[in-house]
Design a protein around this motif. Structure first.
Motif, PDB file in Angstrom:
ATOM      1  N   GLU A  61       0.839  -1.206   0.000  1.00 33.88           N
ATOM      2  CA  GLU A  61       0.000   0.000   0.000  1.00 33.88           C
ATOM      3  C   GLU A  61       0.872   1.254   0.000  1.00 33.88           C
ATOM      4  O   GLU A  61       0.611   2.213  -0.735  1.00 33.88           O
ATOM      5  CB  GLU A  61      -0.932   0.007   1.216  1.00 33.88           C
ATOM      6  N   THR A  62       1.926   1.245   0.788  1.00 30.29           N
ATOM      7  CA  THR A  62       2.815   2.415   0.824  1.00 30.29           C
ATOM      8  C   THR A  62       3.493   2.616  -0.528  1.00 30.29           C
ATOM      9  O   THR A  62       3.566   3.738  -1.039  1.00 30.29           O
ATOM     10  CB  THR A  62       3.853   2.236   1.948  1.00 30.29           C
ATOM     11  N   GLU A  65       0.960   4.064  -2.928  1.00 31.39           N
ATOM     12  CA  GLU A  65       0.669   5.479  -2.648  1.00 31.39           C
ATOM     13  C   GLU A  65       1.835   6.376  -3.067  1.00 31.39           C
ATOM     14  O   GLU A  65       1.627   7.448  -3.629  1.00 31.39           O
ATOM     15  CB  GLU A  65       0.352   5.658  -1.162  1.00 31.39           C
ATOM     16  N   TYR A  91     -12.184   4.908  -1.721  1.00 36.21           N
ATOM     17  CA  TYR A  91     -11.980   5.872  -0.624  1.00 36.21           C
ATOM     18  C   TYR A  91     -13.207   6.744  -0.434  1.00 36.21           C
ATOM     19  O   TYR A  91     -13.618   7.046   0.679  1.00 36.21           O
ATOM     20  CB  TYR A  91     -10.735   6.736  -0.883  1.00 36.21           C
ATOM     21  N   GLY A 117      -2.062   8.836  10.394  1.00 35.99           N
ATOM     22  CA  GLY A 117      -1.571   7.865   9.421  1.00 35.99           C
ATOM     23  C   GLY A 117      -2.097   8.233   8.040  1.00 35.99           C
ATOM     24  O   GLY A 117      -2.678   7.423   7.333  1.00 35.99           O
ATOM     25  N   SER A 118      -1.868   9.506   7.640  1.00 30.92           N
ATOM     26  CA  SER A 118      -2.472  10.025   6.399  1.00 30.92           C
ATOM     27  C   SER A 118      -1.797   9.481   5.145  1.00 30.92           C
ATOM     28  O   SER A 118      -2.460   9.289   4.120  1.00 30.92           O
ATOM     29  CB  SER A 118      -2.431  11.559   6.410  1.00 30.92           C
ATOM     30  N   LEU A 121      -0.324   9.434  -0.095  1.00 33.07           N
ATOM     31  CA  LEU A 121      -1.502   9.736  -0.923  1.00 33.07           C
ATOM     32  C   LEU A 121      -2.690   9.862   0.027  1.00 33.07           C
ATOM     33  O   LEU A 121      -3.467   8.943   0.216  1.00 33.07           O
ATOM     34  CB  LEU A 121      -1.722   8.592  -1.914  1.00 33.07           C
ATOM     35  N   PRO A 122      -2.812  11.048   0.693  1.00 28.27           N
ATOM     36  CA  PRO A 122      -3.781  11.177   1.794  1.00 28.27           C
ATOM     37  C   PRO A 122      -5.230  11.310   1.335  1.00 28.27           C
ATOM     38  O   PRO A 122      -5.891  12.326   1.556  1.00 28.27           O
ATOM     39  CB  PRO A 122      -3.290  12.434   2.506  1.00 28.27           C
ATOM     40  N   ASP A 140       1.450  12.021  10.202  1.00 31.36           N
ATOM     41  CA  ASP A 140       2.170  10.804   9.829  1.00 31.36           C
ATOM     42  C   ASP A 140       3.537  10.789  10.512  1.00 31.36           C
ATOM     43  O   ASP A 140       4.092  11.851  10.826  1.00 31.36           O
ATOM     44  CB  ASP A 140       2.346  10.720   8.305  1.00 31.36           C
ATOM     45  N   ARG A 141       4.063   9.592  10.763  1.00 34.64           N
ATOM     46  CA  ARG A 141       5.375   9.492  11.400  1.00 34.64           C
ATOM     47  C   ARG A 141       6.497   9.500  10.375  1.00 34.64           C
ATOM     48  O   ARG A 141       7.661   9.700  10.722  1.00 34.64           O
ATOM     49  CB  ARG A 141       5.461   8.205  12.229  1.00 34.64           C
ATOM     50  N   ALA A 165       4.304  13.203  13.567  1.00 35.66           N
ATOM     51  CA  ALA A 165       4.200  12.583  14.889  1.00 35.66           C
ATOM     52  C   ALA A 165       4.061  11.070  14.740  1.00 35.66           C
ATOM     53  O   ALA A 165       3.385  10.597  13.823  1.00 35.66           O
ATOM     54  CB  ALA A 165       2.992  13.130  15.645  1.00 35.66           C
ATOM     55  N   LEU A 167       2.487   8.025  16.536  1.00 34.66           N
ATOM     56  CA  LEU A 167       1.484   7.756  17.567  1.00 34.66           C
ATOM     57  C   LEU A 167       1.949   6.680  18.541  1.00 34.66           C
ATOM     58  O   LEU A 167       1.397   6.559  19.634  1.00 34.66           O
ATOM     59  CB  LEU A 167       0.163   7.342  16.929  1.00 34.66           C
ATOM     60  N   ASP A 168       2.983   5.919  18.174  1.00 36.80           N
ATOM     61  CA  ASP A 168       3.532   4.909  19.093  1.00 36.80           C
ATOM     62  C   ASP A 168       4.426   5.549  20.149  1.00 36.80           C
ATOM     63  O   ASP A 168       4.822   4.903  21.114  1.00 36.80           O
ATOM     64  CB  ASP A 168       4.350   3.859  18.315  1.00 36.80           C
ATOM     65  N   ALA A 190      -6.069   5.548  11.036  1.00 36.37           N
ATOM     66  CA  ALA A 190      -5.843   4.681   9.882  1.00 36.37           C
ATOM     67  C   ALA A 190      -5.553   3.255  10.341  1.00 36.37           C
ATOM     68  O   ALA A 190      -4.977   3.040  11.416  1.00 36.37           O
ATOM     69  CB  ALA A 190      -4.678   5.220   9.040  1.00 36.37           C
ATOM     70  N   ARG A 220     -10.258   2.383  12.037  1.00 36.83           N
ATOM     71  CA  ARG A 220     -10.425   1.472  10.906  1.00 36.83           C
ATOM     72  C   ARG A 220      -9.934   0.080  11.271  1.00 36.83           C
ATOM     73  O   ARG A 220      -8.869  -0.082  11.872  1.00 36.83           O
ATOM     74  CB  ARG A 220      -9.705   1.992   9.677  1.00 36.83           C
TER      75      ARG A 220
HETATM   76  C1  SAM Z   1      -0.276   4.038   3.717  1.00 39.67           C
HETATM   77  S1  SAM Z   1      -1.117   5.215   4.628  1.00 39.67           S
HETATM   78  C2  SAM Z   1      -2.750   4.784   4.436  1.00 39.67           C
HETATM   79  C3  SAM Z   1      -3.736   5.865   4.701  1.00 39.67           C
HETATM   80  C4  SAM Z   1      -4.405   6.382   3.477  1.00 39.67           C
HETATM   81  N1  SAM Z   1      -3.499   7.123   2.678  1.00 39.67           N
HETATM   82  C5  SAM Z   1      -5.581   7.271   3.812  1.00 39.67           C
HETATM   83  O1  SAM Z   1      -5.711   8.343   3.229  1.00 39.67           O
HETATM   84  O2  SAM Z   1      -6.452   6.827   4.578  1.00 39.67           O
HETATM   85  C6  SAM Z   1      -0.733   4.720   6.271  1.00 39.67           C
HETATM   86  C7  SAM Z   1       0.330   5.624   6.901  1.00 39.67           C
HETATM   87  O3  SAM Z   1       0.317   5.408   8.325  1.00 39.67           O
HETATM   88  C8  SAM Z   1       1.581   5.831   8.799  1.00 39.67           C
HETATM   89  N2  SAM Z   1       1.758   5.289  10.147  1.00 39.67           N
HETATM   90  C9  SAM Z   1       1.846   3.975  10.508  1.00 39.67           C
HETATM   91  N3  SAM Z   1       2.016   3.869  11.850  1.00 39.67           N
HETATM   92  C10 SAM Z   1       2.054   5.149  12.332  1.00 39.67           C
HETATM   93  C11 SAM Z   1       2.212   5.708  13.645  1.00 39.67           C
HETATM   94  N4  SAM Z   1       2.397   4.934  14.700  1.00 39.67           N
HETATM   95  N5  SAM Z   1       2.181   7.046  13.784  1.00 39.67           N
HETATM   96  C12 SAM Z   1       1.980   7.857  12.707  1.00 39.67           C
HETATM   97  N6  SAM Z   1       1.839   7.380  11.426  1.00 39.67           N
HETATM   98  C13 SAM Z   1       1.878   6.055  11.252  1.00 39.67           C
HETATM   99  C14 SAM Z   1       2.565   5.271   7.790  1.00 39.67           C
HETATM  100  O4  SAM Z   1       3.772   6.003   7.800  1.00 39.67           O
HETATM  101  C15 SAM Z   1       1.774   5.419   6.460  1.00 39.67           C
HETATM  102  O5  SAM Z   1       2.222   6.555   5.745  1.00 39.67           O
END
Ligand code: SAM
Length: 276
Positions: A61-62, A65, A91, A117-118, A121-122, A140-141, A165, A167-168, A190, A220
């Motif tokens: 998925e990454t 995107e 979406y 977790g945007s 491709l948010p 996003d981290r 940020a 979130l962990d 996310a 989700r």
């Molecule tokens: C692939 S995107 C999927 C979301 C999708 N683009 C949307 O619009 O709903 C998921 C993202 O979550 C981020 N992510 C995963 N774990 C995270 C955390 N603990 N804190 C912040 N971001 C996180 C990842 O870096 C990734 O970019």
């Protein structure tokens, strides 16, 4: 399933191409169309393969995107190019389903939303801003994903508020508070944020300390074979939050959603007192 996973693992990389796209399309199709009884027994037999398949899907998925974010940014007409993204309709349906769940839980059309977790491709934030006029904070981290997502959102003529940020990390609470998460009506968690039950518990306990009592969290999830694509979230995994509603789609939308509110007993931070 096993054959699809091993062929994906054997692929040189997971960037979109004819073979990788065909394998993921077949995997998603099987996960969404297998009848419940069959799905439950298949899932039971897969055992440890489930987390391996989820990790593969997260990486896929990454890669998808990142590829499309760069493609849209490079296009003369970003809107037209984004409309070619094969999962844009999914979406839109997912966000529509989630806003319906917000209403069903007694919420209103959100004015301000944080997407945790945007991604590069948010689309969640883009659909909320473009189709529903919401003010969106993208979190996003991964700094590269945040940068790409911010550039893309701006290229579409939308406001691009972003916050870096993890979130962990307990330190994310300070960042989120400073970015005004306490003013959000809705927070979208996310599916890839918090990779397992322990991870979801830590993230949701953090949110419970930061959010207004009436803020709705959309966590989700995924059920049955769809949980090969994203982690399943159970109500008990959302520590500090009270689940008001769960929605499990039977359509092409993959994600389920749990609609939750902070438990009154766990309110801190925005009012300065610490309870737990
Ligand atoms: C692939 S995107 C999927 C979301 C999708 N683009 C949307 O619009 O709903 C998921 C993202 O979550 C981020 N992510 C995963 N774990 C995270 C955390 N603990 N804190 C912040 N971001 C996180 C990842 O870096 C990734 O970019």
């Amino acid at each position: 399933m096993t054959q699809l996973r091993t062929r994906l693992e054997a692929a040189p990389d997971l960037r979109p191409c004819q073979e990788v796209n065909a394998l993921f399309t077949e995997l998603v199709g099987l996960c969404c169309s297998t009848p419940p009884q069959l799905a439950d027994s298949a899932l039971a037999q897969l055992g440890d393969e489930a987390p391996m398949t989820r990790r593969l899907c997260a990486a896929g998925e990454t890669a998808l995107e990142q590829y499309w974010a760069r493609r849209v940014l490079a296009a003369a007409d970003p809107h037209a190019e984004l409309a070619r993204f094969p999962y844009l309709g999914n979406y839109r349906e997912l966000v529509r389903m989630e806003l319906g769940a917000v209403m069903a839980a007694g919420g209103e059309r959100p004015r301000r939303v944080a997407v945790l977790g945007s991604g590069p491709l948010p689309l969640t934030g883009i659909v909320l801003a473009r189709d529903y006029g919401a003010e969106v904070l993208h979190v996003d981290r991964d700094p590269d994903s945040l940068w790409l997502g911010g550039k893309l959102t701006a290229a579409l003529g939308l406001p691009a508020a972003t916050a870096h940020a993890d979130l962990d990390d307990p330190g994310s609470e300070h960042v989120l508070r400073a970015e005004g998460i306490g003013d959000c009506d809705v927070v979208v968690l996310a599916a890839l944020v918090g990779q397992d039950a322990a991870g979801k518990r830590a993230v949701s306990a953090r949110l419970a300390r930061l959010l207004r009592p009436d803020t709705l969290v959309l966590a989700r999830s995924a059920v049955r074979l769809r949980s090969l694509l994203y982690p399943r979230v159970r109500a008990e995994d959302l520590a500090g939050l009270r689940v008001e509603l769960e929605v499990h789609p039977h359509s092409g939308v993959v994600n389920s959603v749990l609609v939750a509110r902070p438990e009154p007993s766990r309110q801190t931070g925005i009012r300065g007192s610490t309870v737990d």
